[in-house]
Every structure is written in structure tokens, then in C-alpha cells.
Motif scaffolding. Structure first.
Motif, PDB file in Angstrom:
ATOM      1  N   ALA A  57       0.835  -1.207   0.000  1.00 53.91           N
ATOM      2  CA  ALA A  57       0.000   0.000   0.000  1.00 53.91           C
ATOM      3  C   ALA A  57       0.862   1.247   0.000  1.00 53.91           C
ATOM      4  O   ALA A  57       0.541   2.241  -0.688  1.00 53.91           O
ATOM      5  CB  ALA A  57      -0.913  -0.007   1.227  1.00 53.91           C
ATOM      6  N   PHE A  86       4.047   5.690  -5.793  1.00 54.57           N
ATOM      7  CA  PHE A  86       4.199   5.693  -7.247  1.00 54.57           C
ATOM      8  C   PHE A  86       2.920   6.037  -7.986  1.00 54.57           C
ATOM      9  O   PHE A  86       2.877   5.990  -9.208  1.00 54.57           O
ATOM     10  CB  PHE A  86       4.717   4.329  -7.732  1.00 54.57           C
ATOM     11  N   LYS A  87       1.915   6.455  -7.318  1.00 55.61           N
ATOM     12  CA  LYS A  87       0.664   6.792  -7.978  1.00 55.61           C
ATOM     13  C   LYS A  87       0.668   8.175  -8.535  1.00 55.61           C
ATOM     14  O   LYS A  87       1.134   9.126  -8.362  1.00 55.61           O
ATOM     15  CB  LYS A  87      -0.499   6.624  -6.990  1.00 55.61           C
ATOM     16  N   VAL A 111       2.283   1.656  -3.559  1.00 48.39           N
ATOM     17  CA  VAL A 111       1.255   2.111  -4.489  1.00 48.39           C
ATOM     18  C   VAL A 111       0.987   3.591  -4.283  1.00 48.39           C
ATOM     19  O   VAL A 111       0.830   4.357  -5.254  1.00 48.39           O
ATOM     20  CB  VAL A 111      -0.044   1.266  -4.303  1.00 48.39           C
ATOM     21  N   SER A 112       0.931   4.031  -3.035  1.00 45.72           N
ATOM     22  CA  SER A 112       0.653   5.446  -2.789  1.00 45.72           C
ATOM     23  C   SER A 112       1.821   6.334  -3.212  1.00 45.72           C
ATOM     24  O   SER A 112       1.640   7.472  -3.621  1.00 45.72           O
ATOM     25  CB  SER A 112       0.315   5.682  -1.320  1.00 45.72           C
TER      26      SER A 112
END
Length: 86
Positions: A79, A85-86, A82-83
Motif C-alpha cells: 500500500a 508511485f501513484k 502504491v501510494s
């Protein structure tokens, strides 16, 4: 050891049956003592088995908690990635 068997010697004043009576009582007491020791050992054995069972259950619970902690850590890392590289 000589004093231990004092009732077999020197029977005085009508106590000639005291020696065999004491031998009989000693044998009976030995039997009772052995039975009590056996019962005590059986209780100890049951307690040891219960403790072993409890420890095994605790070990299984600890392993499950460790796996859940690792899984939770992996999900948190994913998580976070993902946060970022978003």
C-alpha cells in the motif's frame, strides 16, 4: 539398623505378640505408602501432559499471529509503494 527392628527383640511383660503385629502394620503401611506414591505420580503425569498440551496450543497460536503480522506488514508495504508511485 539394629534399632530399626527393636520390636523383634526383648519382648517383656506379655508383649510377645507385639513384634509380629508391628511387622504386619509395617507391611500394611508400606503398601498404603506405595499406593499413595503411585497416585501422586499419576497426578503429576496428568499435570505434565496438560502443560504440554497447553504449550503446544500456545505455540500454534503464536505461529498464526506471526504469519498474520508478516502478511499485514507485506500489505502495508504494498500500500505504501502504491501510494508513492501513484
Amino acid at each position: 539398623m539394629e534399632n530399626f527392628y527393636h520390636y523383634n527383640k526383648n519382648n517383656h511383660g506379655g508383649l510377645e505378640y507385639y513384634g509380629p503385629y508391628m511387622e504386619m502394620r509395617d507391611k500394611e503401611n508400606q503398601r498404603v505408602l506405595m499406593e499413595e506414591q503411585y497416585n501422586f505420580l499419576q497426578k503429576q503425569k496428568a499435570e505434565i501432559l496438560a502443560q504440554q498440551k497447553y504449550r503446544e496450543e500456545q505455540r500454534k497460536g503464536a505461529n498464526l499471529e506471526k504469519r498474520l503480522l508478516i502478511l499485514n506488514t507485506l500489505i502495508s508495504i504494498i500500500a505504501l509503494l502504491v501510494s508513492i508511485f501513484k
